[in-house]
Design a protein around this motif. Sequence first.
Motif, mmCIF file in Angstrom:
data_model
loop_
_atom_site.group_PDB
_atom_site.id
_atom_site.type_symbol
_atom_site.label_atom_id
_atom_site.label_comp_id
_atom_site.label_asym_id
_atom_site.label_seq_id
_atom_site.Cartn_x
_atom_site.Cartn_y
_atom_site.Cartn_z
ATOM 1 N N VAL A 57 -5.087 -7.022 55.052
ATOM 2 C CA VAL A 57 -5.042 -8.342 54.163
ATOM 3 C C VAL A 57 -6.135 -9.339 54.482
ATOM 4 N N LEU A 58 -6.972 -10.048 53.592
ATOM 5 C CA LEU A 58 -7.822 -10.920 54.340
ATOM 6 C C LEU A 58 -7.359 -12.202 53.959
ATOM 7 N N ARG A 59 -7.907 -13.205 54.570
ATOM 8 C CA ARG A 59 -7.702 -14.621 54.511
ATOM 9 C C ARG A 59 -8.923 -15.409 54.529
ATOM 10 N N ASP A 60 -8.954 -16.693 53.906
ATOM 11 C CA ASP A 60 -10.025 -17.603 54.088
ATOM 12 C C ASP A 60 -10.318 -17.778 55.781
ATOM 13 N N GLY A 61 -11.537 -17.845 55.857
ATOM 14 C CA GLY A 61 -12.102 -17.910 57.115
ATOM 15 C C GLY A 61 -12.042 -16.638 58.216
ATOM 16 N N ASP A 62 -11.703 -15.614 57.796
ATOM 17 C CA ASP A 62 -11.987 -14.385 58.343
ATOM 18 C C ASP A 62 -13.244 -13.967 58.553
ATOM 19 N N SER A 63 -13.617 -12.877 59.686
ATOM 20 C CA SER A 63 -14.946 -12.375 59.832
ATOM 21 C C SER A 63 -14.674 -10.921 59.214
ATOM 22 N N VAL A 64 -15.747 -10.364 58.601
ATOM 23 C CA VAL A 64 -15.595 -9.112 58.188
ATOM 24 C C VAL A 64 -16.945 -8.284 58.516
ATOM 25 N N VAL A 65 -16.887 -6.825 58.555
ATOM 26 C CA VAL A 65 -18.173 -6.006 58.481
ATOM 27 C C VAL A 65 -18.211 -5.244 57.273
ATOM 28 N N VAL A 66 -19.675 -5.401 57.031
ATOM 29 C CA VAL A 66 -19.804 -4.562 55.689
ATOM 30 C C VAL A 66 -19.705 -3.138 56.200
ATOM 31 N N VAL A 67 -19.108 -2.283 55.378
ATOM 32 C CA VAL A 67 -19.148 -0.848 55.780
ATOM 33 C C VAL A 67 -19.817 0.111 54.959
ATOM 34 N N LYS A 68 -20.588 -0.377 54.098
ATOM 35 C CA LYS A 68 -21.661 0.654 53.594
ATOM 36 C C LYS A 68 -22.881 -0.094 52.956
ATOM 37 N N ALA A 69 -23.897 0.401 53.168
ATOM 38 C CA ALA A 69 -25.505 -0.480 52.771
ATOM 39 C C ALA A 69 -25.293 -0.717 51.335
ATOM 40 N N LEU A 70 -25.561 -2.174 51.120
ATOM 41 C CA LEU A 70 -25.823 -2.677 49.528
ATOM 42 C C LEU A 70 -26.937 -2.832 49.235
ATOM 43 N N LYS A 71 -27.485 -2.709 47.899
ATOM 44 C CA LYS A 71 -28.617 -2.964 47.521
ATOM 45 C C LYS A 71 -28.384 -4.475 46.995
ATOM 46 N N VAL A 72 -29.426 -5.269 47.238
ATOM 47 C CA VAL A 72 -29.463 -6.651 46.713
ATOM 48 C C VAL A 72 -30.826 -7.004 45.837
ATOM 49 N N LYS A 73 -30.475 -7.453 44.552
ATOM 50 C CA LYS A 73 -31.439 -7.554 43.698
ATOM 51 C C LYS A 73 -32.479 -8.612 44.036
ATOM 52 N N GLY A 74 -33.635 -8.411 43.879
ATOM 53 C CA GLY A 74 -35.003 -9.264 44.354
ATOM 54 C C GLY A 74 -35.273 -9.060 45.736
ATOM 55 N N THR A 75 -34.760 -8.321 46.576
ATOM 56 C CA THR A 75 -35.271 -8.116 47.873
ATOM 57 C C THR A 75 -35.627 -6.552 47.999
ATOM 58 N N SER A 77 -35.323 -5.035 51.018
ATOM 59 C CA SER A 77 -34.346 -4.303 51.746
ATOM 60 C C SER A 77 -32.822 -4.732 51.264
ATOM 61 N N GLY A 78 -31.675 -4.161 51.479
ATOM 62 C CA GLY A 78 -30.529 -4.448 51.366
ATOM 63 C C GLY A 78 -29.894 -5.043 52.504
ATOM 64 N N ILE A 79 -28.399 -4.822 52.526
ATOM 65 C CA ILE A 79 -27.545 -5.346 53.659
ATOM 66 C C ILE A 79 -27.195 -4.152 54.147
ATOM 67 N N LYS A 80 -27.194 -3.939 55.855
ATOM 68 C CA LYS A 80 -27.208 -2.538 56.344
ATOM 69 C C LYS A 80 -25.549 -2.676 56.574
#
Length: 119
Positions: A57-75, A77-80
């Motif tokens: 369960v996620l709450r406001d103020g938590d820290s998270v880690v991205v689990v898969k590479a994400l493409k970002v429009k206009g850049t 490279s994406g988020i690793k």
Amino acid sequence: MIEILPPCPKCSCEYTYEMNALVVCPECGHEWVPAESGVDAGDAPGERVVKDSVGNVLRDGDSVVVVKALKVKGTPSGIKAGTKVRSIRLVDGVDGHDIDCKVDGFGAMQLKSSVVKKA
């Protein structure tokens, strides 16, 4: 076995139908989670629970880690995968984007809870 669905809480239409986890009214277009209309077991009514990719369960103020590479429009490279995001805010976003945050090197953006893991 026939499952009886509740009538629409807005217009009282009895012809509601299920769509994934939601119940939908064909007359007024209202969508709701059936558990919200009844008595919840100890939860505050209307409180939304957002879970990460592994069910935490996620709450406001938590820290998270991205689990898969994400493409970002206009850049170029994406988020690793493995990028840590601090101080998230839970929001009612568009297309399932329910986390509002700032990613280092990319700025403010919205992420889906299904692509992050609680740190």
